[in-house]
Design an enzyme around this catalytic site. Structure first.
Site, PDB file in Angstrom:
ATOM      1  N   CYS A 261     -25.481  -2.404 -28.135  1.00 21.53           N
ATOM      2  CA  CYS A 261     -24.446  -3.237 -27.522  1.00 21.53           C
ATOM      3  C   CYS A 261     -23.204  -3.134 -28.407  1.00 21.53           C
ATOM      4  CB  CYS A 261     -24.922  -4.685 -27.449  1.00 21.53           C
ATOM      5  SG  CYS A 261     -23.636  -5.840 -26.907  1.00 21.53           S
ATOM      6  N   THR A 262     -22.046  -2.938 -27.777  1.00 21.70           N
ATOM      7  CA  THR A 262     -20.842  -2.700 -28.577  1.00 21.70           C
ATOM      8  C   THR A 262     -20.356  -3.956 -29.319  1.00 21.70           C
ATOM      9  OG1 THR A 262     -19.511  -3.001 -26.574  1.00 21.70           O
ATOM     10  CG2 THR A 262     -20.032  -0.745 -27.224  1.00 21.70           C
ATOM     11  N   HIS A 263     -20.905  -5.110 -28.972  1.00 24.29           N
ATOM     12  CA  HIS A 263     -20.568  -6.320 -29.744  1.00 24.29           C
ATOM     13  C   HIS A 263     -21.284  -6.328 -31.103  1.00 24.29           C
ATOM     14  CE1 HIS A 263     -19.047  -7.859 -25.917  1.00 24.29           C
ATOM     15  NE2 HIS A 263     -18.549  -8.909 -26.547  1.00 24.29           N
TER      16      HIS A 263
ATOM     17  N   SER B  45     -17.113  -6.073 -21.528  1.00 21.68           N
ATOM     18  CA  SER B  45     -17.250  -7.456 -21.087  1.00 21.68           C
ATOM     19  C   SER B  45     -16.491  -8.408 -22.011  1.00 21.68           C
ATOM     20  CB  SER B  45     -18.720  -7.838 -21.087  1.00 21.68           C
ATOM     21  OG  SER B  45     -19.215  -7.717 -22.399  1.00 21.68           O
TER      22      SER B  45
ATOM     23  N   CYS C  52     -19.140  -0.275 -23.123  1.00 17.91           N
ATOM     24  CA  CYS C  52     -20.146  -1.322 -22.953  1.00 17.91           C
ATOM     25  C   CYS C  52     -21.447  -0.659 -22.530  1.00 17.91           C
ATOM     26  CB  CYS C  52     -19.639  -2.269 -21.857  1.00 17.91           C
ATOM     27  SG  CYS C  52     -20.804  -3.516 -21.333  1.00 17.91           S
TER      28      CYS C  52
ATOM     29  N   THR D 242     -24.108  -2.106 -21.433  1.00 20.80           N
ATOM     30  CA  THR D 242     -24.643  -2.760 -20.229  1.00 20.80           C
ATOM     31  C   THR D 242     -23.973  -2.190 -18.977  1.00 20.80           C
ATOM     32  OG1 THR D 242     -24.878  -4.746 -21.580  1.00 20.80           O
ATOM     33  CG2 THR D 242     -25.143  -5.014 -19.213  1.00 20.80           C
TER      34      THR D 242
ATOM     35  N   GLY E 237     -24.624  -8.888 -19.847  1.00 24.43           N
ATOM     36  CA  GLY E 237     -26.031  -8.541 -20.073  1.00 24.43           C
ATOM     37  C   GLY E 237     -27.048  -9.402 -19.344  1.00 24.43           C
TER      38      GLY E 237
HETATM   39  N1  DGL Z   1     -20.687  -5.167 -25.156  1.00 31.26           N
HETATM   40  C1  DGL Z   1     -21.590  -5.014 -24.121  1.00 31.26           C
HETATM   41  C2  DGL Z   1     -22.629  -3.967 -24.313  1.00 31.26           C
HETATM   42  O1  DGL Z   1     -22.375  -2.999 -25.002  1.00 31.26           O
HETATM   43  C3  DGL Z   1     -21.908  -6.126 -23.201  1.00 31.26           C
HETATM   44  C4  DGL Z   1     -22.568  -7.302 -23.709  1.00 31.26           C
HETATM   45  C5  DGL Z   1     -22.643  -8.340 -22.657  1.00 31.26           C
HETATM   46  O2  DGL Z   1     -21.616  -8.657 -22.074  1.00 31.26           O
HETATM   47  O3  DGL Z   1     -23.746  -8.841 -22.407  1.00 31.26           O
HETATM   48  O4  DGL Z   1     -23.700  -4.048 -23.780  1.00 31.26           O
END
Ligand code: DGL
Length: 262
Positions: free
Chosen positions: A183-185, A11, A73, A75, A43
C-alpha cells in the site's frame, strides 16, 4: 504532447511516496498529483466502488491533459487498472506489491505482505502471488487503521503504535525475513515498522520500480519531455487539511499544494 503532465492519483496522500521517486528520476517532467482523501480509504470498498472512483480520477486527469497516468495506489491498481486500460487510450502505470523480489531473495522461504483488504482479496493479487511464490509461505495481513493514521497524521501516537504492534505479530511469530509493503501509504510508517520488527526483516516497497517503469513507458511511447529545465509539481487534495499534505511533500523542490473539490 511531451510537455503535458504525468498525472498520479491515489485514495489520498500515500501515493506521494511514489511522486517523490518519480520527481527524483524525472526532474524535467511536469507532474500533477490528485489526492482523493475525501474518499479514503479505498481498501474497505467494493470492487465496483473502487472502479468508479478510479474512473472519476482518470476523467479529471484527462481534463488536465495527462499524457500518462500513474495509478499510485495498490488497491486501485489491483481492482481497476484492467478496466481503465480497456476504456482509455493513454498509457497507465500501476503499482502492485513487490512479492516477486521478496520471494526470490527470501532465505527462510517465508515472506509477509502488509496490504489493504481490497488488494489482498483482488484477483490480480492472487494471480501474481501464485505465479511468484511457489514453495514460499506468504503471510498476509490486512493493515487496519494505517491508511487513516497516515491521512490524519497520527502515525507517531502511542495508541497507533500499540495497534500496529498487535497487527505485526503473525510476521514475528512466523519468522519472515522479508516484508512487502502493499500500500502506498505504508512507506510513511517504515520507521515504526523497523522499530517493531526484528532487525533482520527487510522491508520492500515498489516505489522505485514504478518510477523506472514509468520512464521506460515514456521512452517507448516517445512521451519524454524535451525540456532541459526543472518541471512543475502540483498536488491537488480534496481534504480540508492542506497543511498535512504540505508537510508530507515539503522535500519536493518547488512543489505547490492546492485544495480542490473532486
Ligand atoms: N494507498 C492505497 C494503496 O496503495 C490505498 C489505501 C486505501 O485507500 O485503502 O492501496
Amino acid at each position: 504532447m511531451s510537455q503535458q503532465p504525468i498525472i498520479l492519483f491515489d485514495s489520498g496522500v500515500g501515493g506521494t511516496s511514489i511522486l517523490k521517486e518519480l520527481v527524483e528520476l524525472l526532474p524535467q517532467e511536469n507532474f500533477i498529483y490528485l489526492a482523493d482523501s475525501k474518499n479514503a480509504p479505498y481498501g474497505e470498498r467494493t470492487t465496483r466502488d473502487i472502479i468508479n472512483l478510479s474512473v472519476k480520477n482518470t476523467e479529471l486527469a484527462l481534463s488536465m491533459q495527462a499524457k500518462l497516468i500513474v495509478v499510485a495506489c495498490n488497491t486501485a491498481t489491483t481492482n481497476a487498472i484492467s478496466h481503465l486500460r480497456l476504456n482509455y487510450q493513454l498509457p497507465f502505470i500501476g503499482i502492485e506489491p513487490a512479492i516477486k523480489p521478496a520471494a526470490l531473495h527470501s532465505e527462510v522461504r517465508r515472506i509477509g505482505v502488509l496490504a489493504t483488504k481490497g488488494t489482498l482479496s483482488s484477483e490480480l493479487f492472487k494471480q501474481t502471488s501464485e505465479a511468484f511464490t511457489q514453495g514460499i509461505d506468504v503471510i498476509e495481513v490486512i493493515g487496519k487503521g494505517i491508511v487513516e493514521a497516515v491521512e490524519g497524521g497520527w502515525t507517531k501516537d502511542e495508541k497507533f503504535i500499540k495497534q500496529l504492534e498487535k497487527q505485526l505479530q503473525p510476521f514475528i511469530h512466523q519468522s519472515i525475513d522479508y516484508l512487502v509493503l502493499g500500500c502506498t501509504h505504508f512507506p510513511y510508517i517504515i520507521p515504526q515498522l523497523k522499530h517493531l520488527l526484528p532487525s533482520h526483516v527487510k522491508i520492500i516497497d515498489s516505489g522505485r520500480a514504478v518510477a523506472k517503469q514509468t520512464e521506460a513507458v515514456l521512452r517507448k511511447n516517445k512521451l519524454k519531455t524535451s525540456s532541459k529545465t526543472e518541471g512543475q509539481v502540483q498536488v491537488y487534495t480534496n481534504a480540508d487539511n492542506v497543511y498535512h499534505v504540505k508537510e508530507l511533500v515539503k522535500e519536493i523542490h518547488n512543489v505547490e499544494v492546492k485544495q480542490m473539490d473532486f
